[in-house]
Design a protein around this motif. Structure first.
Motif, mmCIF file in Angstrom:
data_model
loop_
_atom_site.group_PDB
_atom_site.id
_atom_site.type_symbol
_atom_site.label_atom_id
_atom_site.label_comp_id
_atom_site.label_asym_id
_atom_site.label_seq_id
_atom_site.Cartn_x
_atom_site.Cartn_y
_atom_site.Cartn_z
ATOM 1 N N ARG A 19 0.836 -1.201 0.000
ATOM 2 C CA ARG A 19 0.000 0.000 0.000
ATOM 3 C C ARG A 19 0.873 1.255 0.000
ATOM 4 O O ARG A 19 2.040 1.228 0.355
ATOM 5 N N GLY A 20 0.250 2.395 -0.345
ATOM 6 C CA GLY A 20 0.938 3.684 -0.405
ATOM 7 C C GLY A 20 1.660 4.065 0.877
ATOM 8 O O GLY A 20 2.817 4.498 0.827
ATOM 9 N N PRO A 21 1.024 3.917 2.048
ATOM 10 C CA PRO A 21 1.724 4.274 3.288
ATOM 11 C C PRO A 21 3.001 3.452 3.517
ATOM 12 O O PRO A 21 3.991 3.976 4.014
ATOM 13 N N GLU A 22 2.989 2.187 3.113
ATOM 14 C CA GLU A 22 4.194 1.361 3.232
ATOM 15 C C GLU A 22 5.296 1.886 2.314
ATOM 16 O O GLU A 22 6.462 1.921 2.686
ATOM 17 N N THR A 23 4.917 2.286 1.112
ATOM 18 C CA THR A 23 5.879 2.847 0.158
ATOM 19 C C THR A 23 6.529 4.092 0.737
ATOM 20 O O THR A 23 7.754 4.247 0.715
ATOM 21 N N SER A 24 5.712 4.965 1.263
ATOM 22 C CA SER A 24 6.210 6.198 1.868
ATOM 23 C C SER A 24 7.144 5.906 3.038
ATOM 24 O O SER A 24 8.206 6.521 3.168
ATOM 25 N N THR A 25 6.777 4.962 3.876
ATOM 26 C CA THR A 25 7.595 4.604 5.042
ATOM 27 C C THR A 25 8.963 4.079 4.615
ATOM 28 O O THR A 25 9.988 4.478 5.171
ATOM 29 N N VAL A 26 8.981 3.200 3.633
ATOM 30 C CA VAL A 26 10.250 2.634 3.151
ATOM 31 C C VAL A 26 11.134 3.734 2.577
ATOM 32 O O VAL A 26 12.325 3.817 2.885
ATOM 33 N N LEU A 27 10.563 4.608 1.744
ATOM 34 C CA LEU A 27 11.363 5.675 1.140
ATOM 35 C C LEU A 27 11.892 6.650 2.188
ATOM 36 O O LEU A 27 13.054 7.070 2.114
ATOM 37 N N CYS A 28 11.083 6.983 3.166
ATOM 38 C CA CYS A 28 11.541 7.876 4.236
ATOM 39 C C CYS A 28 12.660 7.239 5.047
ATOM 40 O O CYS A 28 13.564 7.924 5.513
ATOM 41 N N ARG A 29 12.602 5.930 5.199
ATOM 42 C CA ARG A 29 13.619 5.216 5.969
ATOM 43 C C ARG A 29 14.963 5.167 5.243
ATOM 44 O O ARG A 29 16.019 5.274 5.855
ATOM 45 N N ASP A 46 -2.419 3.661 -11.902
ATOM 46 C CA ASP A 46 -2.738 3.683 -10.482
ATOM 47 C C ASP A 46 -2.469 2.297 -9.931
ATOM 48 O O ASP A 46 -2.844 1.294 -10.541
ATOM 49 N N SER A 47 -1.798 2.238 -8.804
ATOM 50 C CA SER A 47 -1.523 0.950 -8.190
ATOM 51 C C SER A 47 -1.732 1.054 -6.684
ATOM 52 O O SER A 47 -1.646 2.150 -6.115
ATOM 53 N N PRO A 48 -1.987 -0.058 -6.041
ATOM 54 C CA PRO A 48 -2.152 -0.040 -4.585
ATOM 55 C C PRO A 48 -0.898 0.477 -3.872
ATOM 56 O O PRO A 48 -0.988 1.091 -2.821
ATOM 57 N N GLN A 49 0.284 0.259 -4.470
ATOM 58 C CA GLN A 49 1.544 0.661 -3.851
ATOM 59 C C GLN A 49 1.728 2.172 -3.821
ATOM 60 O O GLN A 49 2.541 2.681 -3.055
ATOM 61 N N THR A 50 1.007 2.895 -4.649
ATOM 62 C CA THR A 50 1.117 4.361 -4.648
ATOM 63 C C THR A 50 -0.203 5.031 -4.276
ATOM 64 O O THR A 50 -0.313 6.255 -4.345
ATOM 65 N N GLU A 51 -1.162 4.228 -3.879
ATOM 66 C CA GLU A 51 -2.487 4.743 -3.521
ATOM 67 C C GLU A 51 -2.398 5.813 -2.432
ATOM 68 O O GLU A 51 -1.734 5.634 -1.419
ATOM 69 N N GLY A 52 -3.014 6.948 -2.672
ATOM 70 C CA GLY A 52 -3.038 8.038 -1.702
ATOM 71 C C GLY A 52 -1.847 8.975 -1.788
ATOM 72 O O GLY A 52 -1.907 10.098 -1.295
#
Length: 97
Positions: A19-29, A46-52
């Motif tokens: 999901r999008g929040p996981e993507t954001s968390t990994v990139l921030c880390r 559009d993909s679930p990995q970038t959703e939101g």
């Protein structure tokens, strides 16, 4: 995260997120662990990995991931190169014949 490279100064990491929040968390880390990011940009995908994540996008021309990495909110000095494949305009090609 799995590093896959035979070069000492280059690494490739494959990270699977759902999901999008996981993507954001990994990139921030990982943003401050690297000096340079090479990311791809897709057209109208559009993909679930970038959703939101598009809701927060400042520079849509960079794509969702490129925009997030280039965001001033992350406070990094890393360089970001965004690449995309040119979309072939078949309508224009057919009309010019």
């Amino acid at each position: 995260m799995k590093s896959q490279s035979g070069l000492e100064n280059v690494s490739y990491h494959k990270v699977i997120v759902n999901r999008g929040p996981e993507t954001s968390t990994v990139l921030c880390r990982i943003i401050n662990e690297h000096d340079f990011f090479l990311v791809g940009r897709r057209h109208d995908l559009d993909s679930p990995q970038t959703e939101g994540l598009t809701d927060w996008s400042e520079f849509s021309e960079l794509g969702v991931i490129g925009d997030l990495l280039a965001s001033s909110d992350l406070e990094t000095r890393a360089c970001v190169l965004v690449v995309q494949q040119q979309v072939k305009d078949t309508v224009s090609e057919n009309s010019s014949r």
